[in-house]
Design a protein around this motif. Sequence first.
Motif, PDB file in Angstrom:
ATOM      1  N   ILE A 125       7.185  -0.986  -0.298  1.00  0.00           N
ATOM      2  CA  ILE A 125       5.911  -0.635   0.327  1.00  0.00           C
ATOM      3  C   ILE A 125       4.907  -0.360  -0.783  1.00  0.00           C
ATOM      4  CG2 ILE A 125       6.305   1.867   0.488  1.00  0.00           C
ATOM      5  CD1 ILE A 125       5.069   1.671   3.355  1.00  0.00           C
ATOM      6  N   ASP A 126       3.626  -0.661  -0.510  1.00  0.00           N
ATOM      7  CA  ASP A 126       2.596  -0.393  -1.514  1.00  0.00           C
ATOM      8  C   ASP A 126       1.547   0.559  -0.961  1.00  0.00           C
ATOM      9  OD1 ASP A 126       1.029  -1.921   0.168  1.00  0.00           O
ATOM     10  OD2 ASP A 126       0.839  -3.615  -1.202  1.00  0.00           O
ATOM     11  N   GLU A 127       0.471   0.745  -1.746  1.00  0.00           N
ATOM     12  CA  GLU A 127      -0.569   1.709  -1.372  1.00  0.00           C
ATOM     13  C   GLU A 127      -1.317   1.307  -0.106  1.00  0.00           C
ATOM     14  OE1 GLU A 127      -2.405  -1.449  -3.745  1.00  0.00           O
ATOM     15  OE2 GLU A 127      -0.623  -0.242  -4.055  1.00  0.00           O
ATOM     16  N   ASN A 128      -1.265   0.030   0.257  1.00  0.00           N
ATOM     17  CA  ASN A 128      -1.920  -0.448   1.476  1.00  0.00           C
ATOM     18  C   ASN A 128      -0.994  -0.420   2.692  1.00  0.00           C
ATOM     19  OD1 ASN A 128      -4.352  -1.076   0.100  1.00  0.00           O
ATOM     20  ND2 ASN A 128      -3.368  -2.923  -0.691  1.00  0.00           N
ATOM     21  N   LYS A 129       0.156   0.179   2.515  1.00  0.00           N
ATOM     22  CA  LYS A 129       1.199   0.280   3.551  1.00  0.00           C
ATOM     23  C   LYS A 129       1.731  -1.096   3.939  1.00  0.00           C
ATOM     24  CE  LYS A 129       2.613   3.288   7.239  1.00  0.00           C
ATOM     25  NZ  LYS A 129       2.221   4.255   8.251  1.00  0.00           N
ATOM     26  N   LYS A 130       1.719  -2.011   2.972  1.00  0.00           N
ATOM     27  CA  LYS A 130       2.289  -3.337   3.180  1.00  0.00           C
ATOM     28  C   LYS A 130       3.793  -3.216   2.956  1.00  0.00           C
ATOM     29  CE  LYS A 130       2.132  -8.075   1.559  1.00  0.00           C
ATOM     30  NZ  LYS A 130       1.695  -8.937   0.470  1.00  0.00           N
ATOM     31  N   LEU A 131       4.535  -3.253   4.042  1.00  0.00           N
ATOM     32  CA  LEU A 131       5.990  -3.088   4.017  1.00  0.00           C
ATOM     33  C   LEU A 131       6.642  -4.456   4.106  1.00  0.00           C
ATOM     34  CD1 LEU A 131       8.303  -0.947   4.144  1.00  0.00           C
ATOM     35  CD2 LEU A 131       8.133  -1.091   6.618  1.00  0.00           C
ATOM     36  N   ILE A 132       7.415  -4.820   3.066  1.00  0.00           N
ATOM     37  CA  ILE A 132       8.049  -6.136   3.056  1.00  0.00           C
ATOM     38  C   ILE A 132       9.525  -6.005   2.719  1.00  0.00           C
ATOM     39  CG2 ILE A 132       5.968  -7.453   2.496  1.00  0.00           C
ATOM     40  CD1 ILE A 132       6.973  -7.542  -0.409  1.00  0.00           C
ATOM     41  N   GLU A 133      10.296  -6.922   3.252  1.00  0.00           N
ATOM     42  CA  GLU A 133      11.720  -7.007   2.930  1.00  0.00           C
ATOM     43  C   GLU A 133      11.853  -7.991   1.774  1.00  0.00           C
ATOM     44  OE1 GLU A 133      15.924  -7.330   5.349  1.00  0.00           O
ATOM     45  OE2 GLU A 133      14.207  -8.437   6.117  1.00  0.00           O
ATOM     46  N   VAL A 134      12.168  -7.462   0.592  1.00  0.00           N
ATOM     47  CA  VAL A 134      12.245  -8.279  -0.616  1.00  0.00           C
ATOM     48  C   VAL A 134      13.533  -9.085  -0.639  1.00  0.00           C
ATOM     49  CG1 VAL A 134      12.305  -8.193  -3.144  1.00  0.00           C
ATOM     50  CG2 VAL A 134      10.865  -6.595  -1.874  1.00  0.00           C
ATOM     51  N   THR A 135      14.642  -8.432  -0.337  1.00  0.00           N
ATOM     52  CA  THR A 135      15.941  -9.101  -0.309  1.00  0.00           C
ATOM     53  C   THR A 135      16.587  -8.828   1.036  1.00  0.00           C
ATOM     54  OG1 THR A 135      16.181  -8.691  -2.675  1.00  0.00           O
ATOM     55  CG2 THR A 135      18.142  -9.377  -1.488  1.00  0.00           C
ATOM     56  N   LYS A 136      16.876  -9.888   1.756  1.00  0.00           N
ATOM     57  CA  LYS A 136      17.479  -9.766   3.082  1.00  0.00           C
ATOM     58  C   LYS A 136      18.994  -9.737   2.956  1.00  0.00           C
ATOM     59  CE  LYS A 136      16.686 -11.452   7.664  1.00  0.00           C
ATOM     60  NZ  LYS A 136      15.656 -12.040   8.456  1.00  0.00           N
ATOM     61  N   ASP A 137      19.640  -8.842   3.687  1.00  0.00           N
ATOM     62  CA  ASP A 137      21.111  -8.774   3.685  1.00  0.00           C
ATOM     63  C   ASP A 137      21.625  -9.482   4.913  1.00  0.00           C
ATOM     64  OD1 ASP A 137      23.721  -8.192   3.194  1.00  0.00           O
ATOM     65  OD2 ASP A 137      23.594  -6.118   3.757  1.00  0.00           O
TER      66      ASP A 137
END
Length: 137
Positions: A125-137
């Motif tokens: 997550i970053d300062e803009n609340k951009k939540l991403i899944e970097v590595t999927k399990d």
Amino acid sequence: MKKNLKSRKFPGFTLTELLVVLIIIGILVLLALPNLMPLISRAKSTEAQLQLSHVHMLEKTYFYLHSTYTTNLVELGFEQEKLTKDGGNANYLIEVVEASSSTFKARATAVVDFDGDGVFNVWEIDENKKLIEVTKD
């Protein structure tokens, strides 16, 4: 009357019948388990998303007070729960990987391989609340 009870047969299941039923149930569970693994992984990834949203809120509060972001979770007031590998309940290690006067990035890395494929789930997550899944399990 006691003799009558001993000689009388009661209805019931034999051990063989019970074992056959248990084997059938076991086979059904083994067939259903691979279909349930993605659902289990998604449910556990909710923990990472919630923890990162909490860190985002703490970082924003820290930024409003100090005009900068921090990598120090203690300064933020965030307390990492005990990880499952250490006997706790948390499946993700939370860390702030970078912080400056205008940006930050926090990461949640799984400490458990949920589906046993050797890949560990990672969210950011970053300062803009951009939540991403970097590595999927």
